[in-house]
Design an enzyme around this catalytic site. Structure first.
Site, PDB file in Angstrom:
ATOM      1  N   TYR A  49      -6.448   3.029  -4.276  1.00  0.00           N
ATOM      2  CA  TYR A  49      -6.719   3.223  -5.699  1.00  0.00           C
ATOM      3  C   TYR A  49      -7.665   2.153  -6.227  1.00  0.00           C
ATOM      4  O   TYR A  49      -8.157   2.257  -7.356  1.00  0.00           O
ATOM      5  CB  TYR A  49      -5.422   3.190  -6.518  1.00  0.00           C
ATOM      6  N   HIS A 111      -0.122   5.975   3.385  1.00  0.00           N
ATOM      7  CA  HIS A 111      -0.664   6.926   2.421  1.00  0.00           C
ATOM      8  C   HIS A 111      -0.909   8.318   3.003  1.00  0.00           C
ATOM      9  O   HIS A 111      -0.723   9.332   2.327  1.00  0.00           O
ATOM     10  CB  HIS A 111      -1.974   6.378   1.844  1.00  0.00           C
TER      11      HIS A 111
END
Length: 281
Positions: A49, A111
């Protein structure tokens, strides 16, 4: 959030969390403040992110305003594909700890099940979880059953405690979630409201429940998540008022028939396509 769910290692995790992806300091600070004021105690970020350090700075600055300590909140972050390829997982953990300005991470996730790397990554994550006190719980994100089986079937490998995945009334993934429940893997749902796209916003069952309970459709859907018993929704909003609204879901209960009617909205719809983020998925 005072309400928690217990992971398979005994760690208690708040039922709902705030997503922080892509936000800068100016955007994130009022969101964290509003979330804490509404009772939220869990925050989700990831290396990919690009704002782990922002999350760390905001939390460090805001906690004293509420008389809170680090131990009063729950932080989740994730290791990305590029970090898996590099393979220096211990260094990546240290980088996340530095970015977040913390001595430990409450929940550390992989992830994506990046082909040819995720099994090795999980072994290294498991070792760090077992041999250090820097990670309280470990899990994965966006894993299908075939990916989970590689981590669950071997008896000498730690079973993931959480699988963070897209989950909402339009995508209930029954076979996968049944497998997860069987193996005591909790589901953290991202995109829990699926941005209230028309098939949800215009669904007759949700409109009728909105009137019956005097709640918004978003609140009805979040209540559906919570009543599943093994689901923890995580959502993002740039509107601070949303957080007090989204916590106001514990004063009513959907019936078994209403839960089934919402389940029936499932069309296996994916808002986020995995192949865009994980080639070979």
């Amino acid at each position: 959030m005072r309400n928690c769910i217990e992971l398979n290692n005994g760690t208690r995790m708040p039922l709902m969390a705030i997503g922080t992806n892509w936000m800068n300091y100016k955007e994130l600070r009022p969101i964290v403040e509003a979330g804490l004021k509404a009772g939220f105690r869990a925050f989700d970020t990831a290396r990919d992110y690009g704002n782990e350090d922002v999350v760390g700075a905001v939390i460090k600055d805001v906690l004293p305003e509420f008389g809170l300590k680090r131990s009063d909140i729950f932080i989740t972050t994730k290791i990305g594909n590029y970090q898996q390829i590099k393979g220096e997982i211990a260094k990546e953990l240290e980088q996340s700890l530095n970015n977040l300005q913390t001595e430990y991470i409450d929940l550390w996730l992989m992830h994506w099940p990046y082909p040819d790397y995720y099994c090795n990554t999980w072994e290294k994550m498991s070792m760090l979880y077992t041999e250090t006190d820097k990670v309280k719980a470990i899990g994965v994100a966006n894993f299908q059953q075939r990916h989970l089986e590689c981590l669950v079937e071997p008896s000498d490998i730690i079973t993931p405690m959480v699988n963070q995945m897209e989950f909402h009334p339009l995508r209930t993934s029954v076979s996968l979630t049944d497998y997860m429940q069987k193996n005591n893997i909790r589901l953290q749902a991202y995109a829990p409201l699926c941005r209230l796209i028309p098939p949800l916003k215009e669904a007759a069952i949700l409109k009728s429940l909105e009137k019956k309970y005097s709640k918004s459709i978003g609140q009805i859907i979040l209540r559906w998540h919570i009543q599943k018993g093994f689901v923890m929704p995580i959502f993002k909003s740039y509107k601070p008022t949303r957080f007090s609204e989204n916590t106001n879901i514990f004063d009513f209960e959907l019936t078994a028939q209403e839960m089934q009617s919402i389940d029936a909205l499932d069309i296996d719809y994916k808002y986020h396509l995995e192949s865009c983020n994980c080639p070979g998925y």
